[in-house]
Scaffold this motif. Structure first.
Motif, PDB file in Angstrom:
ATOM      1  N   TYR A 195     -47.195 -15.227 -44.377  1.00 27.94           N
ATOM      2  CA  TYR A 195     -48.328 -14.303 -44.273  1.00 27.94           C
ATOM      3  C   TYR A 195     -47.930 -12.891 -43.852  1.00 27.94           C
ATOM      4  O   TYR A 195     -48.624 -11.922 -44.220  1.00 27.94           O
ATOM      5  N   PHE A 196     -46.845 -12.735 -43.105  1.00 22.12           N
ATOM      6  CA  PHE A 196     -46.499 -11.420 -42.571  1.00 22.12           C
ATOM      7  C   PHE A 196     -45.156 -10.881 -43.079  1.00 22.12           C
ATOM      8  O   PHE A 196     -44.819  -9.737 -42.784  1.00 22.12           O
ATOM      9  N   GLY A 197     -44.414 -11.698 -43.828  1.00 23.41           N
ATOM     10  CA  GLY A 197     -43.113 -11.248 -44.301  1.00 23.41           C
ATOM     11  C   GLY A 197     -42.061 -11.319 -43.210  1.00 23.41           C
ATOM     12  O   GLY A 197     -42.367 -11.585 -42.045  1.00 23.41           O
ATOM     13  N   ALA A 198     -40.822 -11.054 -43.596  1.00 23.05           N
ATOM     14  CA  ALA A 198     -39.721 -11.177 -42.646  1.00 23.05           C
ATOM     15  C   ALA A 198     -39.448  -9.890 -41.878  1.00 23.05           C
ATOM     16  O   ALA A 198     -38.752  -9.906 -40.862  1.00 23.05           O
ATOM     17  N   SER A 199     -39.967  -8.772 -42.355  1.00 24.57           N
ATOM     18  CA  SER A 199     -39.711  -7.496 -41.684  1.00 24.57           C
ATOM     19  C   SER A 199     -40.551  -7.374 -40.421  1.00 24.57           C
ATOM     20  O   SER A 199     -41.631  -7.964 -40.307  1.00 24.57           O
ATOM     21  N   GLY A 200     -40.066  -6.582 -39.477  1.00 23.03           N
ATOM     22  CA  GLY A 200     -40.750  -6.419 -38.209  1.00 23.03           C
ATOM     23  C   GLY A 200     -41.885  -5.406 -38.286  1.00 23.03           C
ATOM     24  O   GLY A 200     -41.922  -4.545 -39.159  1.00 23.03           O
ATOM     25  N   GLN A 201     -42.828  -5.540 -37.348  1.00 22.12           N
ATOM     26  CA  GLN A 201     -43.951  -4.615 -37.247  1.00 22.12           C
ATOM     27  C   GLN A 201     -43.979  -4.009 -35.855  1.00 22.12           C
ATOM     28  O   GLN A 201     -43.776  -4.706 -34.861  1.00 22.12           O
ATOM     29  N   PRO A 202     -44.234  -2.698 -35.750  1.00 24.92           N
ATOM     30  CA  PRO A 202     -44.200  -2.044 -34.432  1.00 24.92           C
ATOM     31  C   PRO A 202     -45.423  -2.387 -33.591  1.00 24.92           C
ATOM     32  O   PRO A 202     -46.496  -2.679 -34.109  1.00 24.92           O
ATOM     33  N   TYR A 203     -45.230  -2.348 -32.287  1.00 21.64           N
ATOM     34  CA  TYR A 203     -46.317  -2.537 -31.329  1.00 21.64           C
ATOM     35  C   TYR A 203     -46.087  -1.541 -30.203  1.00 21.64           C
ATOM     36  O   TYR A 203     -45.102  -1.637 -29.475  1.00 21.64           O
ATOM     37  N   SER A 204     -46.966  -0.587 -30.068  1.00 25.77           N
ATOM     38  CA  SER A 204     -46.756   0.508 -29.112  1.00 25.77           C
ATOM     39  C   SER A 204     -47.090   0.067 -27.691  1.00 25.77           C
ATOM     40  O   SER A 204     -48.048  -0.685 -27.468  1.00 25.77           O
ATOM     41  N   PRO A 205     -46.305   0.540 -26.707  1.00 23.29           N
ATOM     42  CA  PRO A 205     -46.624   0.233 -25.308  1.00 23.29           C
ATOM     43  C   PRO A 205     -47.873   0.988 -24.872  1.00 23.29           C
ATOM     44  O   PRO A 205     -48.269   1.971 -25.500  1.00 23.29           O
ATOM     45  N   PRO A 206     -48.525   0.559 -23.810  1.00 20.53           N
ATOM     46  CA  PRO A 206     -49.724   1.270 -23.343  1.00 20.53           C
ATOM     47  C   PRO A 206     -49.378   2.672 -22.843  1.00 20.53           C
ATOM     48  O   PRO A 206     -48.257   2.932 -22.397  1.00 20.53           O
ATOM     49  N   LYS A 207     -50.350   3.574 -22.908  1.00 21.77           N
ATOM     50  CA  LYS A 207     -50.109   4.959 -22.511  1.00 21.77           C
ATOM     51  C   LYS A 207     -49.682   5.066 -21.054  1.00 21.77           C
ATOM     52  O   LYS A 207     -48.912   5.956 -20.680  1.00 21.77           O
TER      53      LYS A 207
END
Length: 295
Positions: free
Chosen positions: A121-133
Motif C-alpha cells: 500500500y505504501f511502497g518501499a520508499s520512505g516518507q518524511p514526518y516532521s518533528p513538532p515545532k
C-alpha cells in the motif's frame, strides 16, 4: 579547535550523540523484547514490524486525522498494543505450551505479512514526518550544537525505560507478572486473571516498540523496511544484555549504541559489525549475557 586522540571535539561529540540516539531506540526495542521473552517465553520476531507500524500510525494519524505528534506519542502505542493484544488472544496464546520455536516461526511469519501489506500500500520508499515545532532547532552547548528533538528522544527513551523497569521489578503488578510465568496455576488460585496478565504483557512489549517507532519517525523516514533493518541488531543487544533481563536490555542498548557511534569515529569500517563482534565475545566469556542468569 579542541582535539581528542587527534579527532576534533565536535566530530567526537557528534558521533557520541548519534550513538546515544541509536542506543535510545535499541534500549526501547530490546526492553520490549526482554519483557515479552522474560514473561511469556516468546521470541517475538514481529517486534520490528510493530516498531514500523507505530511509525506509520503516527504518520496516518497526521495525514488522515490531523492528529499531531504529541497525541501520536500516546495514541500510536495504544493502537499497536490493542492490535497486538488481539493477536495474542486469538493466535499466539495457542503456542505457549509448544516448543518456543513455534512462537518464533509464527511471529516471523506475522512480521513478513505485516511488512508485505505495508509495502503493497505504501511502497518501499520512505516518507518524511516532521518533528513538532516545539522541538525544532538546536541548542549551542559550546562544544557542539544539540538538535532539540534528538535530545528529547534520549530523555523520553530513558524515562520510559526506567518506568517500565520500576513497574516490573518494584510494583505488585510486576510481582504478579513474574510469578505468573513461574507458577500460573498458583497465581490464578489467588484470584488473579493470568490470561489477562499475559495479554497485557504482550501488548506492553508491542507498545514499547510502537513508541520507539513514533520517536524514530522524525529522525528517519517512515518506511515499511525500517523494522526489518533494525530487528537483527536489537536481538544482538538482547543477547548481550541477557535474554529476559529488563535492566540488561536498557543498559546494553545504550552502551552498544555509544560503542557503535564511537567506532564510526575511530574505525568507521567496523561500525556495522561492532555490535556483533561484542556479542560474540560476550557469548564466549559469558553465554548467559552480561545481566542474564546462568541456567
Amino acid at each position: 579547535m579542541t582535539m581528542i586522540f587527534g579527532i576534533p571535539m565536535v566530530a567526537l561529540m557528534g558521533q557520541l550523540l548519534v550513538g546515544l540516539i541509536n542506543g535510545s531506540f535499541y534500549a526501547l526495542l530490546s526492553l520490549g523484547l526482554a519483557v515479552i521473552f522474560g514473561l511469556l517465553r516468546v521470541i517475538n520476531f514481529a517486534h520490528g514490524a510493530q516498531y514500523m507500524v507505530g511509525a506509520f500510525a503516527a504518520l496516518l494519524l497526521l495525514k488522515m486525522g490531523g492528529v499531531g505528534y504529541w497525541w501520536a506519542v500516546i495514541l500510536a502505542p495504544v493502537i499497536v498494543g490493542l492490535l497486538s493484544a488481539v493477536v495474542e488472544r486469538t493466535m499466539l496464546r495457542r503456542l505457549y505450551d509448544l516448543d518456543p520455536l513455534y512462537g518464533l516461526l509464527f511471529t516471523f511469519g506475522l512480521a513478513l505479512t505485516v511488512e508485505g501489506i505495508f509495502r503493497y500500500y505504501f511502497g518501499a520508499s520512505g516518507q518524511p514526518y516532521s518533528p513538532p515545532k516545539e522541538l525544532a532547532g538546536a541548542v549551542n552547548l559550546g562544544f557542539m550544537f544539540l538538535p532539540i528533538y534528538r535530545g528529547w528522544v534520549v530523555i523520553a527513551s530513558l524515562v520510559v525505560c526506567l518506568a517500565v523497569w520500576f513497574l516490573i521489578e518494584k510494583t505488585k503488578l510486576g510481582a504478579y507478572l513474574r510469578a505468573a510465568t513461574e507458577n500460573p496455576i498458583l497465581v490464578q488460585s489467588f484470584g488473579v486473571n493470568v490470561p489477562l496478565l499475559l495479554t497485557g504483557t504482550y501488548a506492553l512489549g508491542a507498545g514499547l516498540a510502537a513508541f520507539a517507532g513514533v520517536l524514530a519517525a522524525p529522525v528517519y523516514q517512515v518506511s515499511p523496511l525500517m523494522g526489518s533493518n533494525l530487528i537483527i541488531i536489537v536481538f544482538a543487544v538482547v543477547v548481550v544484555g541477557g535474554m529476559g533481563s529488563i535492566m540488561g536490555a536498557i543498559v546494553t542498548g545504550y552502551l552498544l549504541g555509544i560503542a557503535e557511534g564511537l567506532t564510526k569515529v575511530f574505525y568507521p569500517e567496523a561500525s556495522n559489525i561492532v555490535i556483533f563482534v561484542i556479542m560474540a565475545v560476550v557469548l564466549i566469556l559469558r553465554p548467559a549475557g552480561l545481566f542474564g542468569k546462568e541456567a
